[in-house]
Design a protein around this motif. Structure first.
Motif, PDB file in Angstrom:
ATOM      1  N   ASP A   7      43.417  67.622  41.483  1.00 35.39           N
ATOM      2  CA  ASP A   7      44.268  66.660  42.103  1.00 35.39           C
ATOM      3  C   ASP A   7      45.090  65.568  41.374  1.00 35.39           C
ATOM      4  O   ASP A   7      45.702  64.777  41.727  1.00 35.39           O
ATOM      5  N   GLY A   8      44.627  65.429  40.145  1.00 33.80           N
ATOM      6  CA  GLY A   8      45.202  64.354  39.242  1.00 33.80           C
ATOM      7  C   GLY A   8      44.324  63.035  39.029  1.00 33.80           C
ATOM      8  O   GLY A   8      44.782  62.242  38.499  1.00 33.80           O
ATOM      9  N   THR A   9      43.143  63.228  39.881  1.00 34.56           N
ATOM     10  CA  THR A   9      42.333  62.145  39.727  1.00 34.56           C
ATOM     11  C   THR A   9      41.135  62.281  38.532  1.00 34.56           C
ATOM     12  O   THR A   9      41.041  63.434  38.151  1.00 34.56           O
TER      13      THR A   9
ATOM     14  N   VAL B   6      30.297  49.035  39.062  1.00 40.01           N
ATOM     15  CA  VAL B   6      30.507  49.239  40.414  1.00 40.01           C
ATOM     16  C   VAL B   6      30.515  47.804  40.946  1.00 40.01           C
ATOM     17  O   VAL B   6      31.518  47.854  42.058  1.00 40.01           O
ATOM     18  N   ARG B   7      29.913  46.947  40.932  1.00 43.15           N
ATOM     19  CA  ARG B   7      30.106  45.706  41.568  1.00 43.15           C
ATOM     20  C   ARG B   7      31.207  45.147  41.434  1.00 43.15           C
ATOM     21  O   ARG B   7      32.053  44.604  42.162  1.00 43.15           O
ATOM     22  N   ARG B   8      31.846  45.208  40.169  1.00 39.13           N
ATOM     23  CA  ARG B   8      33.324  44.852  39.641  1.00 39.13           C
ATOM     24  C   ARG B   8      34.192  45.303  40.519  1.00 39.13           C
ATOM     25  O   ARG B   8      34.980  44.797  40.764  1.00 39.13           O
ATOM     26  N   LEU B   9      34.101  46.679  40.581  1.00 38.74           N
ATOM     27  CA  LEU B   9      35.340  47.632  41.199  1.00 38.74           C
ATOM     28  C   LEU B   9      35.047  47.141  42.579  1.00 38.74           C
ATOM     29  O   LEU B   9      36.074  47.428  43.353  1.00 38.74           O
ATOM     30  N   ARG B  10      33.996  47.039  43.308  1.00 44.71           N
ATOM     31  CA  ARG B  10      33.954  46.670  44.577  1.00 44.71           C
ATOM     32  C   ARG B  10      34.868  45.192  45.007  1.00 44.71           C
ATOM     33  O   ARG B  10      35.304  45.027  45.926  1.00 44.71           O
TER      34      ARG B  10
ATOM     35  N   ARG C 218      43.844  52.467  40.556  1.00 48.23           N
ATOM     36  CA  ARG C 218      43.020  51.885  41.512  1.00 48.23           C
ATOM     37  C   ARG C 218      41.855  52.881  41.304  1.00 48.23           C
ATOM     38  O   ARG C 218      42.054  54.098  41.642  1.00 48.23           O
ATOM     39  N   MET C 219      40.533  52.353  41.442  1.00 53.19           N
ATOM     40  CA  MET C 219      39.193  53.398  41.507  1.00 53.19           C
ATOM     41  C   MET C 219      38.563  53.011  42.975  1.00 53.19           C
ATOM     42  O   MET C 219      38.123  51.914  43.052  1.00 53.19           O
ATOM     43  N   SER C 220      38.423  54.256  43.506  1.00 54.83           N
ATOM     44  CA  SER C 220      37.573  54.081  44.642  1.00 54.83           C
ATOM     45  C   SER C 220      36.091  54.450  44.367  1.00 54.83           C
ATOM     46  O   SER C 220      35.700  55.200  43.449  1.00 54.83           O
ATOM     47  N   VAL C 221      35.024  53.974  45.077  1.00 52.61           N
ATOM     48  CA  VAL C 221      33.612  54.113  45.144  1.00 52.61           C
ATOM     49  C   VAL C 221      33.456  55.239  46.290  1.00 52.61           C
ATOM     50  O   VAL C 221      33.453  54.755  47.379  1.00 52.61           O
TER      51      VAL C 221
ATOM     52  N   LEU D 282      32.782  57.710  41.208  1.00 56.11           N
ATOM     53  CA  LEU D 282      33.958  56.760  40.794  1.00 56.11           C
ATOM     54  C   LEU D 282      35.215  57.793  40.799  1.00 56.11           C
ATOM     55  O   LEU D 282      35.323  58.420  40.011  1.00 56.11           O
ATOM     56  N   VAL D 283      36.502  57.387  41.572  1.00 56.36           N
ATOM     57  CA  VAL D 283      37.546  58.144  41.420  1.00 56.36           C
ATOM     58  C   VAL D 283      38.715  57.292  41.086  1.00 56.36           C
ATOM     59  O   VAL D 283      39.256  56.371  41.948  1.00 56.36           O
TER      60      VAL D 283
END
Length: 134
Positions: A37-39, A51-55, A80-83, A122-123
């Motif tokens: 899907d290109g991710t 992960v803490r930073r991404l949140r 943008r990265m989703s967890v 992480l996506v």
């Protein structure tokens, strides 16, 4: 261009290291998987600093370059990265098999240890894609 091309995906499906940067952090080498899907997908322990930073701030980028001895080539993806709570263990095992020889008992034990540890997926959703090939 804001989407991965078929040439990009072919390059990114090789067992290369990516260098992931998240907002407020420094680049780190990572295993990754380019999804259909290109991710770009990775896994991590849920309490890792990235992960803490991404949140707090979901901005991230990854740069993947061809190894020494090949013609110069790289792909850079920002977005943008989703967890995600699901799919991390399966991803981790696919990547372990891609990057390691799991016939080696030490690597097989390492892969099992990763599988025994809680992980999140992480996506990275591409917003800007840059590339270079010489």
């Amino acid at each position: 261009m804001n989407a991965l091309t078929s040439d990009d995906l072919e390059f990114l499906r090789r067992p290369l290291h990516g260098f992931l940067t998240v907002a407020g952090g420094q680049p780190r080498p990572v295993w990754f998987e380019a999804a259909g899907d290109g991710t770009i997908q990775l896994f991590s322990e849920p309490d890792a600093p990235k992960v803490r930073r991404l949140r707090r701030d979901p901005r991230a980028s990854i740069v993947v370059a061809a190894p020494v001895g090949e013609r110069e080539r790289w792909v850079s993806i920002e977005g943008r990265m989703s967890v995600e709570p699901d799919g991390a263990q399966e991803l981790a095992q696919r990547l372990a098999a891609r990057y390691w020889d799991l016939g080696d008992p030490d690597r097989a034990a390492d892969a099992k240890a990763i599988g025994d540890t809680e992980q999140v997926r992480l996506v990275l959703h591409a917003e800007t894609v840059r590339r270079y090939a010489f």
